[in-house]
Design a protein around this motif. Structure first.
Motif, short mmCIF file in Angstrom:
data_model
loop_
_atom_site.label_atom_id
_atom_site.label_comp_id
_atom_site.label_asym_id
_atom_site.label_seq_id
_atom_site.Cartn_x
_atom_site.Cartn_y
_atom_site.Cartn_z
N ILE C 2 0.86 -1.18 0.00
CA ILE C 2 0.00 0.00 0.00
C ILE C 2 0.90 1.24 0.00
O ILE C 2 1.86 1.30 0.77
CB ILE C 2 -0.90 -0.01 1.26
CG1 ILE C 2 -2.01 -1.05 1.11
CG2 ILE C 2 -1.50 1.36 1.55
CD1 ILE C 2 -3.10 -0.70 0.12
N THR C 3 0.58 2.19 -0.86
CA THR C 3 1.40 3.41 -0.90
C THR C 3 0.84 4.44 0.07
O THR C 3 -0.33 4.40 0.44
CB THR C 3 1.41 4.03 -2.31
OG1 THR C 3 0.06 4.44 -2.61
CG2 THR C 3 1.92 3.05 -3.35
N GLN C 5 0.18 7.35 -0.70
CA GLN C 5 -0.88 8.04 -1.43
C GLN C 5 -2.23 7.37 -1.20
O GLN C 5 -3.23 8.04 -0.94
CB GLN C 5 -0.53 8.06 -2.92
CG GLN C 5 -1.29 9.13 -3.70
CD GLN C 5 -1.27 10.49 -2.99
OE1 GLN C 5 -0.22 10.96 -2.56
NE2 GLN C 5 -2.44 11.11 -2.80
N GLN C 6 -2.22 6.03 -1.26
CA GLN C 6 -3.47 5.29 -1.05
C GLN C 6 -4.00 5.51 0.37
O GLN C 6 -5.19 5.70 0.59
CB GLN C 6 -3.25 3.79 -1.30
CG GLN C 6 -3.13 3.45 -2.79
CD GLN C 6 -2.71 2.00 -2.99
OE1 GLN C 6 -1.57 1.64 -2.66
NE2 GLN C 6 -3.61 1.18 -3.50
N GLU C 9 -5.63 8.72 0.63
CA GLU C 9 -6.96 8.64 0.03
C GLU C 9 -7.97 8.05 1.03
O GLU C 9 -9.06 8.57 1.19
CB GLU C 9 -6.93 7.76 -1.23
CG GLU C 9 -6.31 8.43 -2.45
CD GLU C 9 -7.07 9.70 -2.86
OE1 GLU C 9 -8.32 9.67 -2.88
OE2 GLU C 9 -6.40 10.73 -3.11
N PHE C 10 -7.56 6.95 1.66
CA PHE C 10 -8.45 6.32 2.66
C PHE C 10 -8.84 7.34 3.74
O PHE C 10 -9.99 7.41 4.17
CB PHE C 10 -7.76 5.14 3.35
CG PHE C 10 -7.41 3.99 2.45
CD1 PHE C 10 -8.17 3.69 1.33
CD2 PHE C 10 -6.31 3.19 2.74
CE1 PHE C 10 -7.84 2.62 0.51
CE2 PHE C 10 -5.98 2.11 1.93
CZ PHE C 10 -6.74 1.83 0.81
N ALA C 108 -4.82 -2.82 3.48
CA ALA C 108 -5.40 -1.55 3.02
C ALA C 108 -6.14 -0.81 4.13
O ALA C 108 -7.28 -0.39 3.97
CB ALA C 108 -6.31 -1.81 1.82
#
Lengths: 356, 356, 356
Positions: C2-3, C5-6, C9-10, C108
């Motif tokens: 998982i980056t 950035q992700q 977003e979350f 995630a």
């Protein structure tokens, strides 16, 4: 050597309502500053070069003010400055070590405790006299190695800070191991478990030479963590290590908290009482915090090795109280107990009883 | 032997709002008195000769009142006097040792816990039955030394208080070391790390033979400090010491606090549950504080050595709470937990469930 | 994987005022939940099969809610569900071990700390690079056994969880003992006393690559209880045990609290600072709790063995504070310190700095 008379003179110029507690930033200083602040004192940290950065991580202990000295002996030249700030010094063993015993005795600043004690605890003969007077038997010294009958601890002269020892279980073994080109002292090896006992004697709660009720307290106890002796068995037994040329050392790196059997407390208190009462007869008494380093054997005898007539680092675990001090007052460290004694003495005009 | 029925008769004359907590001034009495006072009870300290002077140094634990006896067995003659004061006795192992088991069973004063437990824990065969019923395997006993396959601990008969043991790593070694003129018992040596686990079982929170939620608590744990076994490696290995005629001993001198891996807690609780549930089936159940002495091996097995069905001295470190009891209630010692149980039982008219 | 950035977003869908703290019910979860609740967070315990029964005995730590998974890898499939509950995961080493490193990296769900750290601490070469960059010397590795000059610790390849080691005091002894049919690594044996140092690095209190005042904290320290190495001397010395075919093992069973000499604190803080500063340069920095496993020698050198970039179980003793954290804030465990960091980051819109 500063006399009691001179200290009393200094105190005349002090404002007892604006005392500042000071010590060197090491050893047990976090505890001393934390305790002083809890009792409402200002605090001053003495340090060479610059303040230790790590105080920023301990806001409750960080002193209000620093005195930066070039070298610790420089404290001697700053006495007047310190007195102007209504400073009372709380000495610890690093403080005395950095300054030197001679300097410490001559330092012209009011100091918590009885500075005469240092002479009695650091001179082997005086310490023996003190302990014998108190009815306390230290591990026997063996002058002639032919008299070795059981296990012994051998210390080479000039050995420093926990190094230069070896253990022998018999005369034969001693004979094989000893380096006869060096001077050494032989002492009975006491088999048991180690306890450092942290006492507090309050002269302002006591009258005369026999301790009054409650004037001797037991604040806590610890076990010294000694490098490398504590974990050396992982590498080999004494016998196996000798072959590999490795010697046990007894350098303090820290402290583990513990409690003793409650049935030992009577004797632990008697021990402390005898030490205090004899010190009152010999040199005006140890004042405030002191520590007896002992081994408790499997016959539940308490064998005394050493005495330290001031706050010891083993109290550092108990910054917010101990299983013993919790039975007197919540949140009571040795550092705070010292501050309480000073506060009470200042309030009742008895500072002369606890400073030197 | 006092029957439950007799105790219930005694209780009829008690004023449940004026109970006084009493114990002998030793072992864990500071904690018991401190805990009782925190719950609002009066306290009475039983002592031979005169009150221990050191209580003056612990004002929060000092009992409200003393009962001075000539010898501890004299307590037997003071039962009526004690009952008139609405006394509930909290027994600890020194209490029982001083009084004698026979006397303790017959003492005509309401006592916290189930006095029947003492028979089950102190008789090896009964203890084995109890533990087997609970699915707990103790270190194996080896009847015929020829069956020695690995390390063993040998105990001579009549040895007392932690003395009279030796360790052998093989049959050959056992054979060389054993004194065949004495009787001995051979037991598997369990290699690992020692934990004393301090539980509390509340009958007033439980229903039936299967433990209800929250009726079993883990209040704390400690490691026994044993003289001279704990530090004997500084003098020599077992092999080296045998040559010097020195034997390890296991005399309790104090206690070090510690915590266990959290992943072991499920099994630690199961262990306690099994012990309680089997005790309910066998003799009405152990009540209140009990302790399992265990070794945790490198396979993370928990091997049980002994059980004590009352407060143990290892709880003394935790006079103001432990890493475990802090998750139930602040400032909760085992001594205080006992007082809470008595208070709750008195309030809800269930004293019969926790006294004997 | 998982980056960042992700994760950011979350977080856009998260309600920063309704965060729930979650972890797997093991290792240091009691402390994490207790700390989270003290800071006002909801808590969620993840467990396989069913909730551990023992949580009922610790009402202050019992999570508000459970997520029952069939197996821990199932957490991967529950990410969306967890995010919907505004979950922040606090990982501990059991969490990562149960889930697997690969899965952990790809999970995630926003996670406290920098997940990149795991790669750097678990890969020997990367760890070496990190430590060398930080100026820290680990115990020397000896590639050719002929170069053995003093005591060594030998570890067989594939050995797991503290097993598969032996100690040799010389090349000769190594030669006699080693099983050449197995792969092994030889490392210098460091003689001294063990300390696990519990740090906390706060990115939200820091600016840039050089640590600002107070952004690095020392919360506590402990000594690992290792089965069977800690008490194996009761059975025999290394030499005596080899003859009996018994090897020392180093399996963690618990933790003993302790303090270090105050004069070591400057170096203990420098050590932590160097580790953090180098981590900032290498991979964005370790965030939050981390631990340095060290041995302090009799020259008062601090030798580093291992680093753990998250909460360690040695902090479990200090659920209500430690001799160090008490100097910052009362009742401050590492678990609570993590919760404070999250709360402060949420309040000031800086969650991106402490989550990954």
């Amino acid at each position: 050597m500063i006399t009691k008379q001179q200290v009393l003179e200094f105190l005349k110029d002090y404002d007892p309502e604006n005392i500042t507690i000071a010590t060197v930033c090491s050893h047990s200083s976090l505890q001393i500053f934390d305790g002083a602040r809890k009792e409402g004192f200002r605090t001053l940290g003495i340090c060479a070069d610059k303040p230790p950065k790590f105080y920023d991580a301990f806001p409750r202990a960080k002193p209000d003010e620093y005195l930066i000295v070039e070298s610790y002996t420089d404290i001697m030249n700053r006495a007047e400055e310190l007195r102007k700030k209504n400073i009372i010094i709380i000495p610890h063993s690093s403080f005395i070590y950095y300054l030197g015993k001679e300097n410490f005795s001559g330092m012209a600043v009011p100091t918590f405790g009885n500075r005469a004690a240092i002479e009695w605890e650091s001179d082997r003969d005086k310490e023996s006299k003190w302990f014998l007077g108190a009815g306390i038997h230290m591990p026997g010294k063996i002058d002639d190695p032919h008299d070795i009958k059981g296990p012994v601890m051998v210390e080479y002269e000039g050995a420093k800070g926990g190094k230069g020892f070896f253990v022998a279980r018999s005369y034969k073994e001693f004979n094989e191991l000893v380096d006869r080109t060096r001077k050494y002292a032989v002492q009975e090896f006491i088999n048991g478990t180690r306890y450092d006992l942290h006492y507090f004697y309050s002269p302002i709660r006591n009258e005369g030479y026999t301790l009054s009720k409650g004037s001797l307290e037991l604040l806590s106890m610890d076990r010294r963590v000694e490098s490398n002796a504590d974990e050396i068995f992982r590498l080999g037994s004494p016998g196996e290590l000798i072959e590999a040329g490795i010697c046990p050392t007894y350098v303090l790196t820290g402290n583990v908290p513990l409690v003793a059997r409650e049935s030992l407390l009577s004797r632990i208190f008697s021990l402390g009482e005898q030490v205090v009462e004899e010190s009152l007869a010999l040199f005006g008494g140890i004042t405030g915090a002191f520590c007896i380093e002992a081994v408790i054997t499997d016959s539940l005898e308490i064998k005394v090795f050493e005495l330290s007539s001031r706050i010891v680092s083993g109290t550092n675990f108990y910054i917010s109280g101990s299983p013993y001090s919790d039975l007197m007052q919540k949140d009571l460290s040795t550092g705070r107990r010292i501050a309480i004694e000073i506060k009470e003495a200042a309030r009742t005009n008895q500072l002369d009883k606890i400073l030197s």
